[in-house]
Design a protein around this motif. Structure first.
Motif, mmCIF file in Angstrom:
data_model
loop_
_atom_site.group_PDB
_atom_site.id
_atom_site.type_symbol
_atom_site.label_atom_id
_atom_site.label_comp_id
_atom_site.label_asym_id
_atom_site.label_seq_id
_atom_site.Cartn_x
_atom_site.Cartn_y
_atom_site.Cartn_z
ATOM 1 N N ASP A 132 -65.054 34.754 41.111
ATOM 2 C CA ASP A 132 -64.660 34.037 42.036
ATOM 3 C C ASP A 132 -64.722 32.710 41.663
ATOM 4 O O ASP A 132 -64.103 31.635 42.152
ATOM 5 C CB ASP A 132 -65.741 34.297 43.290
ATOM 6 C CG ASP A 132 -65.189 35.406 44.340
ATOM 7 O OD1 ASP A 132 -64.188 35.936 44.134
ATOM 8 O OD2 ASP A 132 -66.315 36.158 44.591
ATOM 9 N N GLY A 133 -65.617 32.105 40.823
ATOM 10 C CA GLY A 133 -65.914 30.942 40.338
ATOM 11 C C GLY A 133 -64.726 30.349 39.307
ATOM 12 O O GLY A 133 -64.408 29.045 38.878
ATOM 13 N N LEU A 134 -63.981 31.275 38.568
ATOM 14 C CA LEU A 134 -62.958 30.930 37.861
ATOM 15 C C LEU A 134 -61.931 29.900 38.297
ATOM 16 O O LEU A 134 -61.595 30.480 39.457
ATOM 17 C CB LEU A 134 -62.453 32.159 37.054
ATOM 18 C CG LEU A 134 -63.249 32.559 35.923
ATOM 19 C CD1 LEU A 134 -62.505 33.695 35.109
ATOM 20 C CD2 LEU A 134 -63.642 31.654 34.737
ATOM 21 N N THR A 135 -61.249 29.041 37.757
ATOM 22 C CA THR A 135 -60.384 28.148 38.231
ATOM 23 C C THR A 135 -58.999 29.059 38.606
ATOM 24 O O THR A 135 -58.788 30.037 37.875
ATOM 25 C CB THR A 135 -59.787 27.162 37.269
ATOM 26 O OG1 THR A 135 -59.572 27.400 36.158
ATOM 27 C CG2 THR A 135 -60.948 26.009 37.241
ATOM 28 N N PRO A 136 -58.314 29.000 39.613
ATOM 29 C CA PRO A 136 -57.189 29.914 40.224
ATOM 30 C C PRO A 136 -56.334 30.242 39.151
ATOM 31 O O PRO A 136 -55.635 31.209 39.068
ATOM 32 C CB PRO A 136 -56.834 29.286 41.382
ATOM 33 C CG PRO A 136 -57.752 28.223 41.850
ATOM 34 C CD PRO A 136 -58.290 27.928 40.732
ATOM 35 N N GLY A 137 -55.901 29.293 38.233
ATOM 36 C CA GLY A 137 -54.854 29.389 37.447
ATOM 37 C C GLY A 137 -55.089 30.155 36.170
ATOM 38 O O GLY A 137 -54.547 30.809 35.306
ATOM 39 N N ILE A 138 -56.491 30.519 35.785
ATOM 40 C CA ILE A 138 -56.906 31.645 34.669
ATOM 41 C C ILE A 138 -56.504 33.087 35.076
ATOM 42 O O ILE A 138 -56.629 33.579 36.019
ATOM 43 C CB ILE A 138 -58.302 31.415 34.588
ATOM 44 C CG1 ILE A 138 -58.627 30.115 33.827
ATOM 45 C CG2 ILE A 138 -58.923 32.340 33.373
ATOM 46 C CD1 ILE A 138 -59.917 29.613 33.435
ATOM 47 N N ASN A 139 -55.639 33.725 34.200
ATOM 48 C CA ASN A 139 -55.753 35.104 33.976
ATOM 49 C C ASN A 139 -56.990 35.910 33.699
ATOM 50 O O ASN A 139 -57.357 35.766 32.564
ATOM 51 C CB ASN A 139 -54.422 35.719 33.282
ATOM 52 C CG ASN A 139 -53.028 35.203 33.850
ATOM 53 O OD1 ASN A 139 -52.717 35.602 34.863
ATOM 54 N ND2 ASN A 139 -52.377 34.207 33.258
ATOM 55 N N LEU A 140 -57.535 36.720 34.625
ATOM 56 C CA LEU A 140 -58.733 37.524 34.335
ATOM 57 C C LEU A 140 -58.430 38.877 34.248
ATOM 58 O O LEU A 140 -57.996 39.499 35.108
ATOM 59 C CB LEU A 140 -59.891 37.192 35.432
ATOM 60 C CG LEU A 140 -61.099 37.784 35.317
ATOM 61 C CD1 LEU A 140 -61.911 37.357 34.330
ATOM 62 C CD2 LEU A 140 -61.985 37.524 36.442
ATOM 63 N N GLY A 141 -58.911 39.718 33.166
ATOM 64 C CA GLY A 141 -58.763 40.879 33.242
ATOM 65 C C GLY A 141 -60.139 41.869 32.941
ATOM 66 O O GLY A 141 -61.071 41.024 32.663
ATOM 67 N N LEU A 142 -60.363 42.933 33.227
ATOM 68 C CA LEU A 142 -61.567 43.733 32.799
ATOM 69 C C LEU A 142 -61.384 44.692 32.039
ATOM 70 O O LEU A 142 -60.369 45.635 31.990
ATOM 71 C CB LEU A 142 -61.758 44.166 34.364
ATOM 72 C CG LEU A 142 -63.053 44.839 34.160
ATOM 73 C CD1 LEU A 142 -64.596 44.404 33.839
ATOM 74 C CD2 LEU A 142 -63.207 45.483 35.668
ATOM 75 N N VAL A 143 -62.138 44.840 30.998
ATOM 76 C CA VAL A 143 -62.227 46.278 30.317
ATOM 77 C C VAL A 143 -63.572 46.669 30.235
ATOM 78 O O VAL A 143 -64.887 45.865 30.217
ATOM 79 C CB VAL A 143 -62.147 45.627 28.707
ATOM 80 C CG1 VAL A 143 -62.543 46.920 27.665
ATOM 81 C CG2 VAL A 143 -60.725 45.145 28.468
ATOM 82 N N ALA A 144 -63.980 47.961 30.368
ATOM 83 C CA ALA A 144 -65.232 48.738 30.507
ATOM 84 C C ALA A 144 -65.229 49.599 29.324
ATOM 85 O O ALA A 144 -64.357 49.935 28.924
ATOM 86 C CB ALA A 144 -64.986 49.602 31.763
ATOM 87 N N PHE A 145 -66.479 49.501 28.662
ATOM 88 C CA PHE A 145 -66.510 50.357 27.368
ATOM 89 C C PHE A 145 -68.030 51.244 27.445
ATOM 90 O O PHE A 145 -69.026 50.481 27.759
ATOM 91 C CB PHE A 145 -66.374 49.543 26.126
ATOM 92 C CG PHE A 145 -67.447 48.368 25.884
ATOM 93 C CD1 PHE A 145 -68.596 48.774 25.190
ATOM 94 C CD2 PHE A 145 -67.478 47.228 26.578
ATOM 95 C CE1 PHE A 145 -69.710 47.837 24.764
ATOM 96 C CE2 PHE A 145 -68.511 46.444 26.412
ATOM 97 C CZ PHE A 145 -69.642 46.610 25.601
ATOM 98 N N ALA A 146 -67.593 52.307 26.945
ATOM 99 C CA ALA A 146 -69.108 53.140 26.349
ATOM 100 C C ALA A 146 -68.743 53.833 25.327
ATOM 101 O O ALA A 146 -68.537 53.148 24.211
ATOM 102 C CB ALA A 146 -69.062 54.442 27.689
ATOM 103 N N GLY A 147 -68.438 55.046 25.103
ATOM 104 C CA GLY A 147 -67.910 55.909 24.089
ATOM 105 C C GLY A 147 -66.519 55.309 23.686
ATOM 106 O O GLY A 147 -65.934 55.237 22.275
ATOM 107 N N THR A 148 -65.745 54.892 24.701
ATOM 108 C CA THR A 148 -64.381 54.462 24.208
ATOM 109 C C THR A 148 -64.408 53.101 25.085
ATOM 110 O O THR A 148 -65.177 53.001 25.850
ATOM 111 C CB THR A 148 -63.156 55.290 24.561
ATOM 112 O OG1 THR A 148 -63.446 55.749 25.974
ATOM 113 C CG2 THR A 148 -63.264 56.645 23.707
#
Length: 326
Positions: free
Chosen positions: A123-139
């Motif tokens: 929510d706090g990042l400036t609107p123009g930034i592209n934000l992605g999400l990676v989850a990791f455990a064994g992979t």
């Protein structure tokens, strides 16, 4: 203020002209004073003009000279650092979802606290930034490709699921691939937008065993460095954390050493947090680092305003006290 802080420093040479005018004014005043002493009948002068002008007659000239100084500085183009929100950048949040993240040394659990703080970060990042999400455990898996849609990222954060083992290197490699894919899709421009990986983990890499393995964390950090993508790491948890697996209480202390090394190798920053509040502060710091950039901006306006103010005051003073312009 150094010369490097001016966009047109050659204009400062005009200050020599201003200095010459000051010297000329002083010489003229001295010559006038000598002539007065030489030719004036002081008895007659006292009767005709008993109140001779004093130092105040020099004030208008002084104010006008200062205005010339201010105008000259303004013409030289002074600059200053300005914080400007980024409108082109890519950030990947890589979050550890190994079983150790269910430890309760951070209330209510490490994972729940990480989820809450990550959503606040989104929510706090400036609107123009592209934000992605990676989850990791064994992979490692890309749950959300970089996007400006914060709702998609926050929904994916809410649905994180725990799994076995920890593949820190795979998290970085997968994040780098996601960044490269977005850059290829966007295309255009002379260079790709700046990118950063924010990796949160609570334990040591277990897959592969060595971080210097071709798919290990240190190797991935070196590749991130080569691609110009710093990895900022967050070591989240305490040294006394434990999890219960099949009725066994297994210690899961944080591993600051390897996460600090990943940050150093990639050119990123290393942080530690052992509570939700500390994690929020870390993300606040990252928001400032990532969401804004420092640029040199124009700072001539205050100097121009001072020049106008002093010039106007000088002329007004001359009219009031001398009934003429200097």
């Amino acid at each position: 203020m150094s010369l490097s802080q001016f966009s047109n420093p050659l204009w400062l040479l005009f200050l020599l002209v201003v200095a010459t005018l000051v010297v000329g004014y002083v010489l003229v005043q001295r010559r006038r004073h000598r002539n007065t002493l030489r030719f004036t009948n002081f008895a007659l002068l006292e009767r005709v003009a008993p109140d001779r002008p004093g130092w105040i007659r020099h004030v208008p000239v002084l104010l006008l000279v200062l205005s010339l100084v201010f105008f000259t500085v303004a013409l030289a183009g002074p600059t200053r650092d300005e914080r400007v929100p980024r409108n082109r950048a890519t950030v990947i949040m890589a979050i550890d979802v190994s079983l150790s993240m269910q430890a309760t040394d951070v209330e209510p659990t490490r994972l729940a606290a990480a989820q809450e703080a990550a959503k606040s970060f989104a929510d706090g990042l400036t609107p123009g930034i592209n934000l992605g999400l990676v989850a990791f455990a064994g992979t490692a898996s890309v749950l959300v490709s970089p996007t400006t849609n914060r709702d998609a990222t926050k929904a994916a954060i809410d649905n994180l699921q725990l799994s076995e083992r920890t593949a820190t290197g795979e998290a970085i490699f997968t994040s780098l691939q996601s960044i490269s894919t977005l850059a290829a899709v966007l295309g255009g421009g002379d260079e790709a937008p700046p990118a950063r990986i924010v990796l949160l983990s609570d334990g040591k890499q277990t897959v592969p065993e060595s971080p210097d393995d071709p798919r290990g964390g240190f190797t991935a950090a070196r590749q991130a460095k080569d691609q110009g993508v710093p990895v900022s790491t967050i070591s989240f948890g305490t040294t006394y954390g434990r999890v219960e697996i099949e009725s066994d209480r297994i210690p899961v202390p944080v591993d600051d050493e390897s996460l600090r090394e990943i940050a150093d190798l990639s050119g990123g920053s290393f942080f530690t947090a052992s509570s939700l509040e500390e994690l929020r502060k870390v993300y606040d710091t990252l928001e400032e680092q990532i969401g804004f950039e420092t640029r040199r901006g124009d700072a001539s306006r205050p100097w121009m305003l001072l020049g106008v103010l002093f010039a106007t005051t000088g002329l007004a003073t001359a009219l009031v006290f001398r009934q003429r312009l200097p």
